[in-house]
Scaffold this motif. Structure first.
Motif, PDB file in Angstrom:
ATOM      1  N   SER A 105       0.809  -1.022  -0.206  1.00 16.00           N
ATOM      2  CA  SER A 105       0.113   0.105   0.076  1.00 16.00           C
ATOM      3  C   SER A 105       0.949   1.415   0.058  1.00 16.00           C
ATOM      4  O   SER A 105       0.552   2.182  -0.829  1.00 16.00           O
ATOM      5  N   ARG A 153       3.562  12.171   2.350  1.00 18.80           N
ATOM      6  CA  ARG A 153       2.422  11.441   1.663  1.00 18.80           C
ATOM      7  C   ARG A 153       2.588  10.019   1.995  1.00 18.80           C
ATOM      8  O   ARG A 153       1.421   9.254   2.225  1.00 18.80           O
ATOM      9  N   ALA A 210       1.151   9.754   5.352  1.00 20.72           N
ATOM     10  CA  ALA A 210      -0.251   9.773   5.437  1.00 20.72           C
ATOM     11  C   ALA A 210      -1.007   8.599   4.930  1.00 20.72           C
ATOM     12  O   ALA A 210      -1.999   8.292   5.512  1.00 20.72           O
ATOM     13  N   ARG A 211      -0.436   7.992   4.229  1.00 20.41           N
ATOM     14  CA  ARG A 211      -1.025   6.560   3.720  1.00 20.41           C
ATOM     15  C   ARG A 211      -0.847   5.555   4.953  1.00 20.41           C
ATOM     16  O   ARG A 211      -1.776   5.057   5.114  1.00 20.41           O
ATOM     17  N   LYS A 234      -0.963   6.465   7.965  1.00 23.68           N
ATOM     18  CA  LYS A 234      -1.673   6.781   9.133  1.00 23.68           C
ATOM     19  C   LYS A 234      -3.172   6.668   8.767  1.00 23.68           C
ATOM     20  O   LYS A 234      -3.900   6.115   9.451  1.00 23.68           O
ATOM     21  N   SER A 235      -3.380   6.566   7.517  1.00 22.45           N
ATOM     22  CA  SER A 235      -4.751   6.325   7.058  1.00 22.45           C
ATOM     23  C   SER A 235      -5.168   4.650   7.203  1.00 22.45           C
ATOM     24  O   SER A 235      -6.387   4.413   7.583  1.00 22.45           O
ATOM     25  N   ILE A 236      -4.203   3.960   7.175  1.00 25.72           N
ATOM     26  CA  ILE A 236      -4.474   2.342   7.440  1.00 25.72           C
ATOM     27  C   ILE A 236      -4.553   2.253   8.814  1.00 25.72           C
ATOM     28  O   ILE A 236      -5.491   1.635   9.257  1.00 25.72           O
ATOM     29  N   ASP A 251      -5.385   4.297  11.269  1.00 24.70           N
ATOM     30  CA  ASP A 251      -6.622   5.020  11.908  1.00 24.70           C
ATOM     31  C   ASP A 251      -7.726   4.112  11.740  1.00 24.70           C
ATOM     32  O   ASP A 251      -8.617   4.555  12.226  1.00 24.70           O
ATOM     33  N   GLN A 252      -7.601   3.168  10.868  1.00 27.09           N
ATOM     34  CA  GLN A 252      -8.812   2.289  10.867  1.00 27.09           C
ATOM     35  C   GLN A 252      -8.886   1.260  11.894  1.00 27.09           C
ATOM     36  O   GLN A 252      -9.850   0.546  12.205  1.00 27.09           O
ATOM     37  N   ARG A 299      -3.955  -0.101  18.086  1.00 28.01           N
ATOM     38  CA  ARG A 299      -2.964   0.586  17.647  1.00 28.01           C
ATOM     39  C   ARG A 299      -1.835   0.452  18.665  1.00 28.01           C
ATOM     40  O   ARG A 299      -0.579   0.128  18.414  1.00 28.01           O
TER      41      ARG A 299
END
Length: 150
Positions: A26, A113, A116-117, A119-121, A123-124, A130
């Motif tokens: 990812s 970037r 951020a990717r 973190k987006s994973i 954050d789920q 976590r």
């Protein structure tokens, strides 16, 4: 001997490898899609962007890549003008690598970037999971280090 068929999906090393591969894949969409960097190149660039210089042996050790992977990825990064590599004066078997200004600029542009990717994973996951994952990885790495010393 017990029947192990159909248990691969519950085998911890397999699950850990699948999770790491999926997470890495990812992230590679961020640095690979637009910039054509492989995972190996990204690892080297990541390490070199934070250091003045690093030897080929140190790159292999700190990135978990073998010497051939380091050699090939570093050559591709050098061809792209992102790093330089010189034969080490103290040991001609080694190369010393440095990040170029262009390499550092690319890394600086990509890191937010990639973060951020990631973190987006993450954050789920619920915050408690976590935190547990972070503690678990820290403990696992410590155990692996201890096992290597024994």
């Amino acid at each position: 001997m017990a029947d192990q068929s159909g248990q691969l999906e519950t085998f911890f090393p397999y699950r850990l490898a699948v999770a790491a591969e999926g997470f890495s894949r990812s992230l590679s969409e961020v640095y690979g899609a637009e910039n054509g960097l492989s995972r190996e190149e990204w690892r080297l660039l990541f390490l070199l962007a934070g250091e003045t210089e690093v030897t080929s042996t140190e790159l292999a050790r700190r990135t978990t890549l073998d010497k051939v992977q380091v050699s090939r990825a570093s050559q591709r990064l050098a061809d792209k003008g992102l790093i330089t590599g010189q034969v080490a004066p103290q040991d001609r078997r080694l190369r010393v690598y440095r990040c170029t200004d262009a390499g550092r600029a690319l890394f600086d542009a990509l890191l937010p970037r990639v973060d951020a990717r990631a973190k987006s994973i993450l954050d789920q996951l619920p915050a408690e999971d976590r935190a547990a994952l972070t503690r678990g990885l820290t403990a696992l790495l410590a155990a692996l280090g201890q096992a290597a010393r024994n």
